[in-house]
Write an enzyme that holds these catalytic residues in place. Structure first.
Site, PDB file in Angstrom:
ATOM      1  N   TYR A  92       0.855  -1.194   0.000  1.00 40.84           N
ATOM      2  CA  TYR A  92       0.000   0.000   0.000  1.00 40.84           C
ATOM      3  C   TYR A  92       0.885   1.237   0.000  1.00 40.84           C
ATOM      4  CZ  TYR A  92      -4.253   2.647   1.452  1.00 40.84           C
ATOM      5  OH  TYR A  92      -5.332   3.504   1.517  1.00 40.84           O
ATOM      6  N   CYS A  93       0.694   2.115  -1.002  1.00 45.11           N
ATOM      7  CA  CYS A  93       1.393   3.406  -1.067  1.00 45.11           C
ATOM      8  C   CYS A  93       2.912   3.197  -1.061  1.00 45.11           C
ATOM      9  CB  CYS A  93       0.919   4.310   0.073  1.00 45.11           C
ATOM     10  SG  CYS A  93       1.491   6.016  -0.038  1.00 45.11           S
ATOM     11  N   VAL A  94       3.621   3.812  -0.123  1.00 42.02           N
ATOM     12  CA  VAL A  94       5.083   3.733  -0.119  1.00 42.02           C
ATOM     13  C   VAL A  94       5.553   2.296   0.070  1.00 42.02           C
ATOM     14  CG1 VAL A  94       5.198   4.243   2.354  1.00 42.02           C
ATOM     15  CG2 VAL A  94       7.178   4.636   0.938  1.00 42.02           C
TER      16      VAL A  94
END
Length: 621
Positions: A354-356
């Site tokens: 998720y994301c980074v």
């Protein structure tokens, strides 16, 4: 560093903010003017007491804070942005006499139209169905019931349109500087909204009269509390407790290192998919965004679909993590994968980033492929994750050399206080995440809502300073991840072009942190099959959208579109959550099942575990 640093400097200093918000009201209260409005002269003493109380509260706070010297937050200080834009604004067409004449004429025509709607001036009596411009900030009917307030907000909206438009007319400005100027201009315009000033806001004025100034007293209490904690409050933090009403899906911490804890969730089905799932959430936030409550929990839902789910809970950085870099997070992902494989005696796992953590998962996959160990990951899913940062959105405005150097000075102990990141993300949506709360919390004195998502949003984590610098420099600024062998992880050059792992990519149509156009780029770099899904809403609601809610929609294009625009043109819209599409895709990768017993059910007899979910790390501040 004092507790007031991030919030204090973000809003141009506590003195300026408090004076702008409460100063005029306090003076009116002391003179009895508010009492005059209420047509009760005997209330003059009350209004004077309100004014004195406000000034006393502020004086006591200022005196207390004067005992310490704040470090400051210069890269978010509005004065920095104003200095940056000053030379650009001098080039704007508004300085041209002809443009000034045009603006005056347009403004005069607007005033005639607005006043005419109230039966005033040369256009009185002409039919006007509504005011020329609309904006959610001025949706309350009180902005229309009096011509003065109608003129104020309509003039503001007209000028905002024209000033923003002039950014495109400046000659010879490089594209990156133009975008930075556009961002700066928008931030300044949002701050200058008449809704943000009590004496110009009819809703605040009416509330002040109705409550006899108690809204201002309560608002001042909220403001001072936020200044002391160094962070803007969006919700009532006391309404939530980890493990009791948020992050409540049953499970056990089965492994931990200095960087993370690994949670395994208890099964609710007799059989589970043989291939387990490990979720890597971003360490910029707490993992429980995916386990907010039983109705919203992606974790609970996945467990109920018969998936053995593991979750990584990252440790919030402290001084002991001053040397942690990106390689450490890649190694941590591999360590978690290897532990799960050993624990359950399976050859591979499904993985979500998720994301980074998704960006990091891409690097992990590239590293495993280069080392010939790609079979450890059966499939990879990316939630709003970027690998190509060329079009990474407004966060690109924070990564020039000057700002990187400034950010580095904010981490004297080797980690970046999470409140700085929270302030940065709030700036990306200033109207919604800053000024809306300034009005409601500080001016109207409203009670904080008990909203789990907003509570999570304010539950910040600290970041290792070295990792943060490398990430902003190497990925956001220099975009090295998509350059073959330009980056070395754990001593091994990596190339995303080698990744053949089957991949599911989810992007949010309205995502302001990881724009869909940027997330799409992953399809340009991976060599394996990719299923791209465009979900309605943004960075959070686009992901956390349980099927039972019946909200939003998602789009699928079964062809092979060359870019996001082609994807959109040929995409088929599906109502509701994309989660069922994902679980069908996951089962199609490997549908084999096993009994949900033994170590598939953590903490049973003979299974050594560390503690109950959600674990200690998520509770450290």
């Amino acid at each position: 560093m004092t507790d007031t640093d991030p919030f204090t400097n973000l809003y141009a200093g506590p003195t300026q903010l408090a004076r702008a918000m409460f100063g005029p009201m306090a003076e009116l209260a002391k003179t009895g003017a508010m009492g005059a409005v209420s047509v009760k002269p005997e209330d003059a003493q009350h209004w004077a007491e309100v004014g004195t109380k406000l000034q006393t509260m502020w004086f006591e706070f200022a005196t207390e804070q004067a005992k310490s010297a704040p470090v400051g937050l210069p890269y978010l200080d509005p004065s920095r942005w104003m200095a940056l834009a000053e030379s650009w604004y001098s080039q704007m067409p508004v300085a041209d006499p002809q443009r000034q004449k045009q603006l005056w004429e347009e403004g005069f025509a607007l005033w005639e139209t607005v006043l005419g709607a109230y039966g005033i001036g040369p256009k009185a009596g002409e039919k006007v169905d509504d005011l020329p411009r609309t904006d959610p900030r001025f949706a309350n009917e009180k902005w229309k019931t009096h011509p003065a307030f109608a003129l104020i907000h309509q003039t503001y909206l007209m000028l905002a349109e024209r000033i923003e438009g002039m950014v495109d007319e400046i000659q010879g400005l490089p594209d990156d500087k133009r975008e930075q100027l556009r961002f700066t201009t928008r931030a300044i315009i949002e701050a200058a909204s008449p809704a943000n000033f009590p004496m110009l806001n009819p809703v605040v004025l009416e509330k002040t009269i109705e409550t006899r100034g108690e809204n201002l007293v309560k608002g001042m209490e909220h403001l001072l509390a936020d200044l002391k904690r160094g962070q803007l409050s969006h919700t009532d933090a006391s309404a939530f407790k980890l493990g009791e009403n948020i992050a409540v899906t049953p499970g056990k911490v089965v492994y931990e290192t200095e960087l993370f804890q690994l949670i395994q969730y208890s099964p609710t089905t007799e059989e589970t998919l043989e291939v387990p799932l490990v979720i890597f959430p971003p360490w910029i936030n707490r993992f429980y965004i995916l386990d907010l409550n039983p109705k919203k929990s992606f974790v609970r839902w996945a467990v109920e679909q018969g998936v053995t789910v593991f979750m990584v809970s990252w440790k919030s950085a402290d001084a002991g993590m001053k040397d942690v870099v990106w390689d450490d997070y890649v190694r941590a992902q591999i360590e978690a994968i290897d532990h799960i494989r050993e624990r359950l005696s399976v050859p591979h796992v499904h993985a979500i980033g998720y994301c980074v953590a998704g960006t990091t998962l891409a690097a992990t996959l590239a590293l495993l492929h280069r080392r010939g160990e790609e079979s450890k990951v059966k499939s990879a899913t990316f939630f709003t994750a970027q690998v190509d940062f060329e079009n990474a959105g407004d966060l690109l405005h924070f990564i020039d050399d000057g700002q990187l150097a400034t950010i580095q000075t904010l981490s004297p102990e080797g980690y970046l206080d999470g409140r700085y990141m929270a302030a940065t993300f709030n700036m990306l949506r200033g109207t919604d995440l800053i000024w809306n709360y300034v009005i409601n919390n500080y001016m109207l004195g409203e009670d904080y809502p008990a909203f789990d998502l907003l509570h999570w949003n304010g539950d910040v984590t600290n970041l290792p300073a070295k990792w943060h610098q490398y990430y902003l420099r190497d990925l956001y600024r220099d975009n090295k991840l998509v350059q073959a062998d330009a980056m070395t992880i754990d001593g091994t050059p990596i190339d995303l072009g080698q990744v053949k792992t089957p991949t599911y990519v989810q992007a949010g149509r309205e995502d302001h942190i990881a724009p869909a156009e940027s997330v799409w780029r992953i399809t340009d770099h991976f060599a394996g099959p990719v299923r791209f899904v465009l979900a309605g809403s943004g960075h959070i609601a686009g992901v956390v959208n349980p099927p039972e809610a019946g909200k939003y929609q998602y789009w699928i294009n079964e062809d092979e579109p060359r870019d996001l625009e082609a994807f959109k043109k040929g995409a088929v819209e599906h109502k509701g959550s994309w989660w069922p599409d994902w679980i069908d895709w996951l089962r199609a990768r490997d549908a084999a099942t096993v009994r949900a017993d033994g170590k598939r059910d953590p903490g049973r007899k003979g299974d050594k575990v560390i503690e109950n979910a959600p674990g200690r790390y998520v509770m450290t501040r």
